[in-house]
Design a protein around this motif. Structure first.
Motif, mmCIF file in Angstrom:
data_model
loop_
_atom_site.group_PDB
_atom_site.id
_atom_site.type_symbol
_atom_site.label_atom_id
_atom_site.label_comp_id
_atom_site.label_asym_id
_atom_site.label_seq_id
_atom_site.Cartn_x
_atom_site.Cartn_y
_atom_site.Cartn_z
ATOM 1 N N ALA A 37 5.244 11.460 3.621
ATOM 2 C CA ALA A 37 4.375 12.554 4.065
ATOM 3 C C ALA A 37 3.930 13.307 2.827
ATOM 4 O O ALA A 37 4.732 13.530 1.909
ATOM 5 C CB ALA A 37 5.101 13.493 5.013
ATOM 6 N N VAL A 38 2.666 13.670 2.779
ATOM 7 C CA VAL A 38 2.133 14.418 1.643
ATOM 8 C C VAL A 38 1.274 15.568 2.145
ATOM 9 O O VAL A 38 0.685 15.507 3.222
ATOM 10 C CB VAL A 38 1.306 13.533 0.676
ATOM 11 N N TYR A 39 1.209 16.601 1.322
ATOM 12 C CA TYR A 39 0.388 17.760 1.612
ATOM 13 C C TYR A 39 -0.317 18.160 0.334
ATOM 14 O O TYR A 39 0.268 18.126 -0.754
ATOM 15 C CB TYR A 39 1.253 18.926 2.103
ATOM 16 N N GLY A 40 -1.567 18.536 0.454
ATOM 17 C CA GLY A 40 -2.286 19.013 -0.713
ATOM 18 C C GLY A 40 -3.765 19.087 -0.450
ATOM 19 O O GLY A 40 -4.216 18.997 0.704
ATOM 20 N N PRO A 41 -4.543 19.240 -1.515
ATOM 21 C CA PRO A 41 -5.998 19.275 -1.365
ATOM 22 C C PRO A 41 -6.475 17.999 -0.679
ATOM 23 O O PRO A 41 -5.960 16.913 -0.930
ATOM 24 C CB PRO A 41 -6.511 19.344 -2.809
ATOM 25 N N ARG A 42 -7.474 18.151 0.174
ATOM 26 C CA ARG A 42 -7.983 17.004 0.955
ATOM 27 C C ARG A 42 -8.269 15.789 0.087
ATOM 28 O O ARG A 42 -7.851 14.686 0.396
ATOM 29 C CB ARG A 42 -9.268 17.394 1.690
ATOM 30 N N ASN A 43 -9.009 15.999 -1.004
ATOM 31 C CA ASN A 43 -9.389 14.847 -1.826
ATOM 32 C C ASN A 43 -8.176 14.195 -2.491
ATOM 33 O O ASN A 43 -8.133 12.983 -2.650
ATOM 34 C CB ASN A 43 -10.460 15.227 -2.858
ATOM 35 N N GLY A 44 -7.190 14.973 -2.880
ATOM 36 C CA GLY A 44 -5.975 14.423 -3.478
ATOM 37 C C GLY A 44 -5.175 13.597 -2.484
ATOM 38 O O GLY A 44 -4.710 12.495 -2.798
ATOM 39 N N ASP A 75 -6.406 12.224 0.245
ATOM 40 C CA ASP A 75 -7.220 11.043 0.560
ATOM 41 C C ASP A 75 -7.007 9.937 -0.478
ATOM 42 O O ASP A 75 -6.943 8.758 -0.141
ATOM 43 C CB ASP A 75 -8.701 11.401 0.634
ATOM 44 N N LYS A 76 -6.883 10.314 -1.735
ATOM 45 C CA LYS A 76 -6.648 9.328 -2.791
ATOM 46 C C LYS A 76 -5.263 8.710 -2.669
ATOM 47 O O LYS A 76 -5.074 7.530 -2.951
ATOM 48 C CB LYS A 76 -6.861 9.961 -4.163
ATOM 49 N N VAL A 77 -4.284 9.496 -2.258
ATOM 50 C CA VAL A 77 -2.926 8.968 -2.084
ATOM 51 C C VAL A 77 -2.891 7.916 -0.977
ATOM 52 O O VAL A 77 -2.275 6.864 -1.138
ATOM 53 C CB VAL A 77 -1.914 10.113 -1.793
ATOM 54 N N VAL A 78 -3.535 8.174 0.140
ATOM 55 C CA VAL A 78 -3.466 7.261 1.285
ATOM 56 C C VAL A 78 -4.554 6.171 1.257
ATOM 57 O O VAL A 78 -4.710 5.426 2.228
ATOM 58 C CB VAL A 78 -3.488 8.006 2.645
ATOM 59 N N LYS A 79 -5.245 6.057 0.134
ATOM 60 C CA LYS A 79 -6.292 5.044 -0.006
ATOM 61 C C LYS A 79 -5.733 3.661 0.293
ATOM 62 O O LYS A 79 -4.662 3.283 -0.204
ATOM 63 C CB LYS A 79 -6.879 5.066 -1.412
ATOM 64 N N VAL A 125 0.844 -1.203 0.000
ATOM 65 C CA VAL A 125 0.000 0.000 0.000
ATOM 66 C C VAL A 125 0.877 1.250 0.000
ATOM 67 O O VAL A 125 0.577 2.231 -0.684
ATOM 68 C CB VAL A 125 -0.979 -0.009 1.201
ATOM 69 N N LEU A 126 1.967 1.210 0.735
ATOM 70 C CA LEU A 126 2.885 2.354 0.781
ATOM 71 C C LEU A 126 3.528 2.599 -0.582
ATOM 72 O O LEU A 126 3.643 3.755 -1.023
ATOM 73 C CB LEU A 126 3.948 2.128 1.854
ATOM 74 N N ARG A 184 1.089 7.227 -6.347
ATOM 75 C CA ARG A 184 -0.021 8.177 -6.494
ATOM 76 C C ARG A 184 0.417 9.599 -6.131
ATOM 77 O O ARG A 184 -0.002 10.563 -6.774
ATOM 78 C CB ARG A 184 -1.219 7.742 -5.662
ATOM 79 N N ALA A 185 1.249 9.734 -5.109
ATOM 80 C CA ALA A 185 1.746 11.066 -4.733
ATOM 81 C C ALA A 185 2.589 11.657 -5.865
ATOM 82 O O ALA A 185 2.478 12.846 -6.177
ATOM 83 C CB ALA A 185 2.561 10.983 -3.445
ATOM 84 N N LEU A 186 3.413 10.815 -6.495
ATOM 85 C CA LEU A 186 4.232 11.278 -7.619
ATOM 86 C C LEU A 186 3.356 11.664 -8.810
ATOM 87 O O LEU A 186 3.560 12.715 -9.423
ATOM 88 C CB LEU A 186 5.229 10.197 -8.037
ATOM 89 N N SER A 187 2.362 10.830 -9.128
ATOM 90 C CA SER A 187 1.516 11.102 -10.298
ATOM 91 C C SER A 187 0.671 12.356 -10.104
ATOM 92 O O SER A 187 0.324 13.024 -11.076
ATOM 93 C CB SER A 187 0.621 9.898 -10.607
#
Length: 179
Positions: free
Chosen positions: A160-167, A169-173, A111-112, A118-121
């Motif tokens: 660690a990631v920072y950004g719009p909530r929905n983005g 949320d998709k990264v840590v799915k 998952v990681l 996803r964070a990169l994309s």
């Protein structure tokens, strides 16, 4: 619920040392008024999110170490995540911290790896911690250890990631909140 005399509000009065300095009383009253106003305004909802994702097979000391390193990267490069400096009632100053909560998750290695992709994309601001960094002892060697490995081959143990909530949320799915 019945209230006792010990739980009654004290009308803004707070215990403080005796002083003839009226500025201390004024600043305490102002701080109380600010706190009361902030509490009355209700909860703050952020349109952004800070998330830390840790691999679930890390030792406790490693989880703490990785988390602290990861969030330092976000705070140093994204000024809008940092709030105002703190000050106590005696006027002693403290460093500013994040202006919003940091959500900490855990996940399997698979998952990681997917979250990293996803964070990169999504080109979200991110910091990462690889297993190689547990064997280094300074920033120069840390950077060299990451630089020596191709992106697809990184053994990511924290992100660690920072950004719009929905983005975010998709990264840590697929991850779960850290216990």
């Amino acid at each position: 619920m019945q209230r006792t005399y010990k739980t009654e509000p004290r009308g803004g009065r707070q215990s403080r040392r005796m002083s003839t300095d009226t500025t201390a009383v004024t600043s305490t009253a102002a701080a109380t008024a600010t706190t009361t106003t902030a509490a009355a305004a209700g909860p703050v909802r952020f349109d952004t999110k800070i998330a830390v994702l840790l691999r679930d097979d890390l030792e406790t000391w490693q989880r703490l170490n990785v988390t602290s390193f990861l969030v330092s990267g976000l705070g140093s490069q994204i000024p809008e995540v940092i709030g105002e400096p703190y000050e106590d009632a005696d006027g002693v100053g403290y460093l500013p911290m994040f202006r919003q909560p940091v959500m900490v998750f855990e996940a399997t290695k698979e998952v990681l790896v997917a979250a990293h992709g996803r964070a990169l994309s999504r080109a979200l601001p991110r910091s990462l911690f690889t297993s190689d960094l547990f064997t280094t002892g300074n920033d120069r060697d840390n950077r060299a250890a990451v630089r020596a490995v191709a992106t697809a081959e990184l053994d990511v143990v924290g992100l660690a990631v920072y950004g719009p909530r929905n983005g975010v949320d998709k990264v840590v799915k697929g991850a779960r909140m850290h216990p």
